[in-house]
Design an enzyme around this catalytic site. Structure first.
Site, PDB file in Angstrom:
ATOM      1  N   HIS A 132       0.872  -1.179   0.000  1.00 19.00           N
ATOM      2  CA  HIS A 132       0.000   0.000   0.000  1.00 19.00           C
ATOM      3  C   HIS A 132       0.910   1.230   0.000  1.00 19.00           C
ATOM      4  O   HIS A 132       2.028   1.183   0.538  1.00 19.00           O
ATOM      5  CB  HIS A 132      -0.833  -0.050   1.280  1.00 19.00           C
ATOM      6  CG  HIS A 132      -1.936   0.957   1.389  1.00 19.00           C
ATOM      7  ND1 HIS A 132      -1.714   2.253   1.770  1.00 19.00           N
ATOM      8  CD2 HIS A 132      -3.263   0.850   1.179  1.00 19.00           C
ATOM      9  CE1 HIS A 132      -2.865   2.904   1.800  1.00 19.00           C
ATOM     10  NE2 HIS A 132      -3.822   2.074   1.440  1.00 19.00           N
TER      11      HIS A 132
ATOM     12  N   LYS B  59     -10.508  -1.015  10.325  1.00 18.81           N
ATOM     13  CA  LYS B  59     -10.676  -2.188   9.453  1.00 18.81           C
ATOM     14  C   LYS B  59     -11.029  -3.429  10.279  1.00 18.81           C
ATOM     15  O   LYS B  59     -11.136  -4.532   9.767  1.00 18.81           O
ATOM     16  CB  LYS B  59      -9.394  -2.434   8.644  1.00 18.81           C
ATOM     17  CG  LYS B  59      -9.102  -1.315   7.625  1.00 18.81           C
ATOM     18  CD  LYS B  59      -7.859  -1.605   6.834  1.00 18.81           C
ATOM     19  CE  LYS B  59      -7.279  -0.391   6.145  1.00 18.81           C
ATOM     20  NZ  LYS B  59      -7.996   0.020   4.944  1.00 18.81           N
TER      21      LYS B  59
HETATM   22  N1  PLP Z   1      -1.769  -0.880   4.579  1.00 17.75           N
HETATM   23  C1  PLP Z   1      -2.690  -1.623   3.963  1.00 17.75           C
HETATM   24  C2  PLP Z   1      -2.332  -2.994   3.486  1.00 17.75           C
HETATM   25  C3  PLP Z   1      -3.976  -1.115   3.768  1.00 17.75           C
HETATM   26  O1  PLP Z   1      -4.896  -1.845   3.149  1.00 17.75           O
HETATM   27  C4  PLP Z   1      -4.282   0.183   4.236  1.00 17.75           C
HETATM   28  C5  PLP Z   1      -5.610   0.776   4.000  1.00 17.75           C
HETATM   29  O2  PLP Z   1      -6.304   0.432   3.087  1.00 17.75           O
HETATM   30  C6  PLP Z   1      -3.288   0.906   4.888  1.00 17.75           C
HETATM   31  C7  PLP Z   1      -2.046   0.351   5.035  1.00 17.75           C
HETATM   32  C8  PLP Z   1      -3.541   2.291   5.423  1.00 17.75           C
HETATM   33  O3  PLP Z   1      -4.409   2.218   6.503  1.00 17.75           O
HETATM   34  P1  PLP Z   1      -4.958   3.581   7.180  1.00 17.75           P
HETATM   35  O4  PLP Z   1      -5.510   4.396   6.055  1.00 17.75           O
HETATM   36  O5  PLP Z   1      -5.997   3.096   8.128  1.00 17.75           O
HETATM   37  O6  PLP Z   1      -3.817   4.231   7.848  1.00 17.75           O
END
Ligand code: PLP
Length: 404
Positions: free
Chosen positions: A122, A225
């Protein structure tokens, strides 16, 4: 084993209508819906236990402090951390990775050092490292992804050099659903005396996580999530590592003493928690964990696998359908493209039928580039989804297919 109908009743939003159709919410990898117990914990917090924590001698402040610190212990229990000092509350996964990227780079990296990420990260596990790499002259290496959407493990091993200082990879891919072989990855990194950070954003709601058994140095995730509130998440770090890292932000809470000349820092976990924390969010986070624990994560995972298998079978019947992510070990995420129908068209037309899916690059543009596509349609499942909802998704896809 799980009574899905009664679980659905815990989530009032699932009874709502969108464009005059019953909502079918299949965007759970972006965020999950919240059960009543979580929302009620927030309401109860603001109505009955609201006062700023840690600094107050009065009753309410102490009650709020106790609730916040109890929540920390709930998180500690949930991921089997050795000590609650190892649980740092952050705004979410993104902030937790930024914290490690900033503090680890400051303390442990020099020009010419290397870190290893993967092609399936991500953006939040790429950009913070790139920002630090630019600052200090650090090289980032990427583990490639195979055609089935798995990490190429031979290349992983070959990326290590004398200058490798950290591995930072996702536990579960938000696009492909791949559950990465983290046991093997950690063991190999440790055999080279390299610490590892796992991004658990997509893992904790589907897989029981035991950070001590994994023996992982850093593990990060977001509450939202996991059926919890937005704006709060966790950095788990082994205590000796957190002790070695400098603070991320300065301000109240994170200090021991301040004079005009000099500041000394507070002990763990407060050293990394500058400012008033989200002490209402933390208690709602604990309510979400209690909710998941009550259902049983292994029951949730087994049920979601049924949904994934059912949806994969049904979708595969469409001619010209491509599924991205065919790893044998997958969580409940289904990314696909149908013929040359643009994902946005598919997403918008499904929305008219009340079906919420996500479309686009899913904050993983480098992965899209590696796959040679612009984006996908992504359906992602949670414990409250049903096979009937998947039938409606399939009917919807069929309708869209007929329009093009
Ligand atoms: N890492 C992964 C694998 C994710 O799917 C996400 C969000 O979709 C994130 C990091 C970022 O999470 P957040 O936006 O809650 O900080």
């Amino acid at each position: 084993m799980l009574d899905i109908q009664s679980i659905r009743e815990d989530f009032p939003i699932l009874a709502s209508q969108v464009h005059g159709k019953p909502l079918i919410y299949l965007d759970n990898a972006a965020t999950t819906q919240k059960p009543r117990s979580v929302v009620e914990r927030i309401e109860n917090g603001y109505y009955h236990v609201n006062a700023n924590i840690h600094r107050g001698v009065h009753f309410l402040s102490q009650a709020a402090t106790e609730a916040h610190e109890e929540a920390r212990k709930t998180v500690q229990r949930f991921i089997h951390a050795y000590s609650s000092n190892e649980i740092i509350f952050t705004r979410g996964t993104t902030e937790a990775i930024n914290l490690v990227a900033s503090s680890f780079t400051e303390a442990c990296l020099c020009e010419g050092d290397e870190i290893i990420l993967s092609e399936m990260e991500h953006h939040s596990n790429i950009v913070p490292w790139q920002m630090q790499a630019a600052r200090k002259g650090i090289t980032i290496k990427f583990i490639p992804v195979t055609e089935t959407g798995e990490l190429c493990m031979d290349t992983y091993r070959s990326l290590f050099s004398e200058r490798t200082r950290l591995v930072s990879v996702t536990h579960v891919s938000n696009v492909l659903g791949t559950v990465n072989p983290v046991r093997e990855m950690i063991d190999f990194a440790h055999s080279r005396e390299v610490p590892i950070l796992l991004d658990g954003a997509q893992a904790v709601s589907h897989i029981p996580v035991d950070v001590q058994e994994l023996d992982v140095e850093f593990y990060v995730f977001s509450a939202h999530k996991l059926y919890g509130p937005t704006g709060i998440g966790v950095l788990y770090g082994k205590e000796d590592w957190l002790d070695r890292l400098p603070p991320y932000q300065g301000g109240g809470e994170m200090i021991a003493t301040v004079s005009f000349e000099k500041t000394t820092f507070n002990e763990l976990p407060f050293k990394f928690e500058a400012g008033t924390p989200d002490y209402i969010g933390s208690t709602a986070f604990a309510a979400a964990i209690e909710y998941v624990e009550k259902l049983g994560l292994s029951h949730i995972a087994a049920y979601e696998q049924e949904l994934l298998t059912y949806a994969t079978e049904q979708l595969s019947a469409f001619e010209g359908l491509r599924i991205f992510g065919q790893a044998p070990d997958k969580s409940a995420v289904l990314s696909f493209l149908l013929r040359d129908i643009h994902p946005y068209d598919m997403g918008m037309l499904l929305d008219r039928l009340g079906i919420a899916v996500r479309t686009g690059h899913h904050c993983a543009q480098p992965l899209m580039k590696a796959l040679g596509i612009e984006g996908t349609v992504r359906a992602s499942f949670a414990v409250y989804n049903t096979k009937e909802e998947i039938d409606r998704l399939i009917e919807g896809v069929d309708r869209v297919a007929g329009m093009f």
